[in-house]
Motif scaffolding. Structure first.
Motif, PDB file in Angstrom:
ATOM      1  N   CYS A  85      28.875  36.663  51.228  1.00 56.47           N
ATOM      2  CA  CYS A  85      29.879  36.193  50.259  1.00 56.47           C
ATOM      3  C   CYS A  85      29.840  34.670  50.110  1.00 56.47           C
ATOM      4  CB  CYS A  85      31.272  36.644  50.698  1.00 56.47           C
ATOM      5  SG  CYS A  85      31.513  38.418  50.502  1.00 56.47           S
ATOM      6  N   ILE A 118      30.612  43.828  43.370  1.00 48.96           N
ATOM      7  CA  ILE A 118      31.426  42.610  43.451  1.00 48.96           C
ATOM      8  C   ILE A 118      31.154  41.743  42.220  1.00 48.96           C
ATOM      9  CG2 ILE A 118      32.046  40.601  44.830  1.00 48.96           C
ATOM     10  CD1 ILE A 118      32.609  43.263  46.181  1.00 48.96           C
ATOM     11  N   LYS A 120      32.373  38.093  40.539  1.00 45.79           N
ATOM     12  CA  LYS A 120      33.127  36.840  40.764  1.00 45.79           C
ATOM     13  C   LYS A 120      33.037  35.960  39.513  1.00 45.79           C
ATOM     14  CE  LYS A 120      31.996  36.939  45.709  1.00 45.79           C
ATOM     15  NZ  LYS A 120      31.246  36.261  46.792  1.00 45.79           N
ATOM     16  N   GLY A 135      37.688  37.186  42.417  1.00 38.78           N
ATOM     17  CA  GLY A 135      36.746  38.228  42.773  1.00 38.78           C
ATOM     18  C   GLY A 135      37.282  39.634  42.466  1.00 38.78           C
ATOM     19  N   ALA A 137      36.321  43.757  43.139  1.00 39.22           N
ATOM     20  CA  ALA A 137      35.479  44.688  43.933  1.00 39.22           C
ATOM     21  C   ALA A 137      35.718  46.123  43.434  1.00 39.22           C
ATOM     22  CB  ALA A 137      35.809  44.567  45.419  1.00 39.22           C
TER      23      ALA A 137
END
Length: 831
Positions: A85, A118, A120, A135, A137
């Motif tokens: 990450c 994910i 972002k 973010g 998910a």
């Protein structure tokens, strides 16, 4: 996905995400974010978490406060995931141009755990400055699994060792794999849009494919062998499985076929079948294939009502050629003979090689049994014609055995064996010929084998027993001995006489063994009787096979030695006159050797053999037994009476004793005494009886009074003349009765001077008794008998049966009166 406990978001943080509208309250907005189907979080430029929804907390398995209180939001994540990450965040922040967006797939729970996509995005303030990142998910585990399955299926489809064809519901090809292309030679582009029938070879019928599609429609699956054709025209065999793919409603959407090329296996199978079914030298069918094809031919023969012949051919003298010229020449000879035999085949016939020099031919479709004879002659000629191999000219011939179906109703294997048996007889008869199997003779031989096995078992199980028939002196009433007669106590058929089993074992080795059993059993019984004070001579019958054994005298001595208390002279051996004459020199030597031990002999059934006068002096037999067939019929047959008289005279001439068998009535005994024979045995005296009954019978037996009357009385010529006259006249009466009953073609001489009694009255009788007062009445009675005979013959021609019956009664009365008068005149005892 687990949801974390709800935590209040700081107002200043929520303001960054909240809409700038009064229509959506902050609590409602918070609830929407927490319950969103994806994880959401926000971090500032330093990575400090500013917001996280319950969905993400539940997926990570951490509390919201733990996520928000961390110095960097990745501090709340596992180390590996945190590093990924951080790297992704750095790349996103470093972007100068582009969408300021980054997407990746991460497994939040480690290997095998749920997979999240994910996303972002940079977060900017109103002044355009970077405030941090947001973010998102999204759980894509199910999608990833589906993709993996699709990828696996695609890999299997592409790399499968089997060819795969996918069609739509109408049978049009929609997809094939690479193996299909390798096996068939057709590319994917050539196959898609076509029908699988493009591969058909034509070896299988329309009915075959109709059955296949019918099974697919009914069961949804078909499995079997197909013969298809490659693009280059080569036919190949495949093992195929076809399945229907159906939707939830059961409607067929597609068909999937998987197939494997089994051509090498089929080729190998054919090679094995050829090895298993064909002779490697001549390429003819071998015995296995012969039996299979013979069974089929037999079934056709029965359906068509025709015959077939199984022909067993064995080459004569082949072994000598093979030994003299070697196996190579022998093999070439067999190949040449096989070719000749094949040339004689008709459509439907079968030729096989089943042994070194043995062939079997099946001649089918014979309308008549004799239709095979021309073919058999051609086969004999084909085998016998000279065969040139290089510079050698070889000659063989053939012995042939034949059996016909369905006249011979055996199975295929048995038919071949029957033809083999017939061939053996052909070879024994001189070779180069054929012999037809005799079904009836084979049945008889089979029955004999079974009977021999039963007799052998009976001997082992002690089922045989001896009965004893007395032999007596009719004058004195003395019991002079007994004859031991074998019986079989059969478990199912009861007590069987010798005629039921002795003929079966004649000239068979078991007859010798059974003969020794009889001697030993008779000696044992004599010893037991003697121990109880009952002493009697016993005679036993000896067969020719036993008598002619080289060790017969030695074995007899050993049997006698086992009973030292018995005098050998009390044992008498009865041998058939016919068997004694087979080798009179050897039999004479054996008899003299036995006489030296003390054993006595009798010639049984005397008068039935040949050259009796010539050889009688060479056979040291003390007793002659008149055959019962002559004794039984001597009351009505002058010829039998003459034979009995001749045997009695012969015995007297050679100073031998004589005994008559078959004495069934007192009259038989009276006649024998008249002729000078005193010894007798038969049912008129006593039937054969068990050993335990004999002593009591001997103690109680008394002769007939008419027999005892002969004590002190000699044989008279007049008595004998009377006997012959009476028998001759009775025979003449019986001849008339037989003619009237249709049992005789011609009537006897009807003139009074033409019968034996008439001739005696005209000659010797007239000379000796012509002056007797009864003589004229006797002559008149004789004439009346003949006149009545004439009348009966005439009535027979007229068909008057009623008067014939009455006339026969009168004729019998006249006969009785005539004999009575004859007896009175000659001073006989009368009958």
């Amino acid at each position: 996905m687990k949801l974390a406990a709800q935590a209040a978001m700081p107002a200043k943080q929520l303001d960054l995400l909240a809409p700038q509208s009064n229509e959506l309250s902050q609590p409602l907005f918070q609830s929407i974010l927490d319950n969103a189907p994806m994880g959401i979080w926000m971090a500032d430029v330093t990575g400090k978490a500013q917001f996280v929804n319950k969905t993400l907390c539940g997926a990570l398995g951490i509390a919201e406060q733990q996520f928000l209180q961390a110095d960097h939001y990745t501090d709340a994540l596992p180390a590996v995931l945190a590093a990924l990450c951080r790297h992704a965040d750095a790349e996103l922040i470093a972007q100068r141009d582009g969408p300021n967006l980054a997407t990746e797939a991460l497994s939040l729970g480690g290997a095998g755990g749920p997979v999240f996509e994910i996303t972002k995005v940079k977060l900017f303030g109103q002044d355009g400055g970077l405030k941090g990142l947001i973010g998102l998910a999204l759980d894509i585990t199910a999608r990833k699994q589906a993709e993996a399955r699709l990828q696996l299926a695609a890999s299997v489809f592409a790399h499968a060792g089997e060819g795969i064809i996918v069609t739509d519901a109408g049978g049009t090809i929609v997809e094939v794999n690479d193996t299909f292309t390798k096996l068939t030679g057709y590319s994917r582009e050539e196959a898609v849009g076509n029908n699988p029938s493009m591969l058909q070879s034509g070896r299988q019928s329309g009915e075959f494919y109709a059955s296949m599609w019918g099974e697919l429609a009914g069961k949804g699956q078909w499995y079997g062998e197909l013969w298809n054709r490659r693009k280059n025209g080569e036919v190949y065999a495949e093992m195929s499985t076809i399945c229907a793919v159906r939707d939830a409603a059961g409607a067929t959407q597609n068909y999937v076929a998987l197939f494997t090329d089994i051509t090498p296996f089929k080729d190998h199978q054919r090679q094995l079948e050829r090895i298993a079914h064909y002779d490697s030298l001549t390429s003819l069918p071998n015995r296995v294939l012969l039996v299979e094809r013979l069974q089929q031919a037999m079934a056709r023969s029965q359906r068509q009502g025709r015959s077939l012949a199984v022909v067993y051919i064995d080459l004569d003298n082949f072994k000598s050629i093979n030994d003299r010229h070697g196996h190579i020449v022998g093999d070439d000879l067999l190949i040449g003979i096989a070719e000749r035999l094949k040339e004689e085949l008709r459509d439907g016939d079968i030729l096989a090689r089943i042994g070194s020099d043995e062939f079997v031919m099946v001649l089918a479709d014979l309308k008549h049994a004799q239709d095979c004879e021309p073919m058999l002659l051609r086969l004999l000629k084909a085998a016998a014609d000279p065969l040139f191999l290089g510079e050698e000219m070889l000659h063989v011939s053939a012995s042939i055995g034949v059996t016909l179906f369905p006249q011979d109703r055996a199975d295929a294997d048995q038919l071949i064996r029957h033809a083999d048996q017939a061939m053996f007889l052909s070879k024994q008869a001189g070779k180069s010929r054929y012999h037809l199997f005799d079904v009836a003779e084979d049945v008889a031989m089979k029955n004999q084998r079974e009977s021999l096995e039963q007799i052998r078992n009976a001997l082992d199980q002690d089922e045989f027993v001896l009965f004893y028939q007395p032999k007596v002196n009719m004058k004195s009433g003395a019991v002079v001995g007994v004859e031991a007669l074998i019986r079989w106590r059969h478990p199912q058929r009861g007590l069987l006489p010798p005629a039921a089993f002795l003929p079966i074992i004649e000239n068979h080795p078991i007859s010798v063994e059974l003969g020794e059993w009889v001697i030993d059993s008779a000696l044992a019984q004599m010893s037991a009787w003697q121990a109880n004070g009952f002493d009697i001579a016993v005679s036993v019958n000896i067969g020719a096979a036993q008598l002619q054994q080289e060790d017969f005298v030695r074995r007899l001595g050993e049997l006698l030695a086992a009973y030292p208390g018995l005098a050998p002279g009390r044992l008498e051996l009865e041998i058939l006159e016919t068997s004694a004459l087979e080798d009179v020199v050897q039999v004479s030597q054996v008899m003299h050797a036995c006489r030296a031990i003390g054993v006595q002999f009798a010639l049984d059934d005397f008068g039935t053999g040949y050259s009796s006068l010539t050889y009688l002096k060479h056979l040291p037999a003390e007793l002659l037994k008149i055959d019962q067939s002559f004794v039984r019929d001597m009351l009505d047959d002058p010829d039998d009476l003459a034979i009995v008289e001749a045997v009695i005279g012969l015995a007297a001439a050679f100073r031998r004793n004589v005994i008559a068998e078959g004495v069934e009535t007192v009259t038989h005994g009276e006649l024998l005494l008249t002729l000078g024979c005193e010894l007798a045995q038969g049912f008129g005296i006593a039937r054969p009886m068990p050993a335990q009954e004999l002593p009591g019978w001997v103690a109680s037996w008394r002769p007939a009074p008419s027999w005892s009357a002969w004590l002190g009385r000699g044989v008279s010529r007049d008595d004998q003349t009377l006997v012959f006259a009476e028998v001759a006249h009775r025979s003449w009466i019986r001849a008339i009765e037989a003619f009237l009953a249709g049992e005789r073609e011609q009537a006897p001489p009807m003139e009074s001077t033409g019968c034996q009694l008439g001739r005696w009255l005209a000659t010797e009788g007239g000379q000796r008794y012509g002056r007797h007062a009864a003589f004229p009445a006797l002559v008149e009675l004789h004439e009346r008998v003949h006149r009545l005979g004439h009348e009966l013959i005439a009535l027979c021609g007229a068909g008057d049966q009623a008067r014939i019956g009455a006339g026969l009664s009168r004729l019998e009365a006249l006969r009785a009166e005539l004999i009575r008068t004859l007896h009175d005149m000659m001073g006989g005892a009368g009958k």
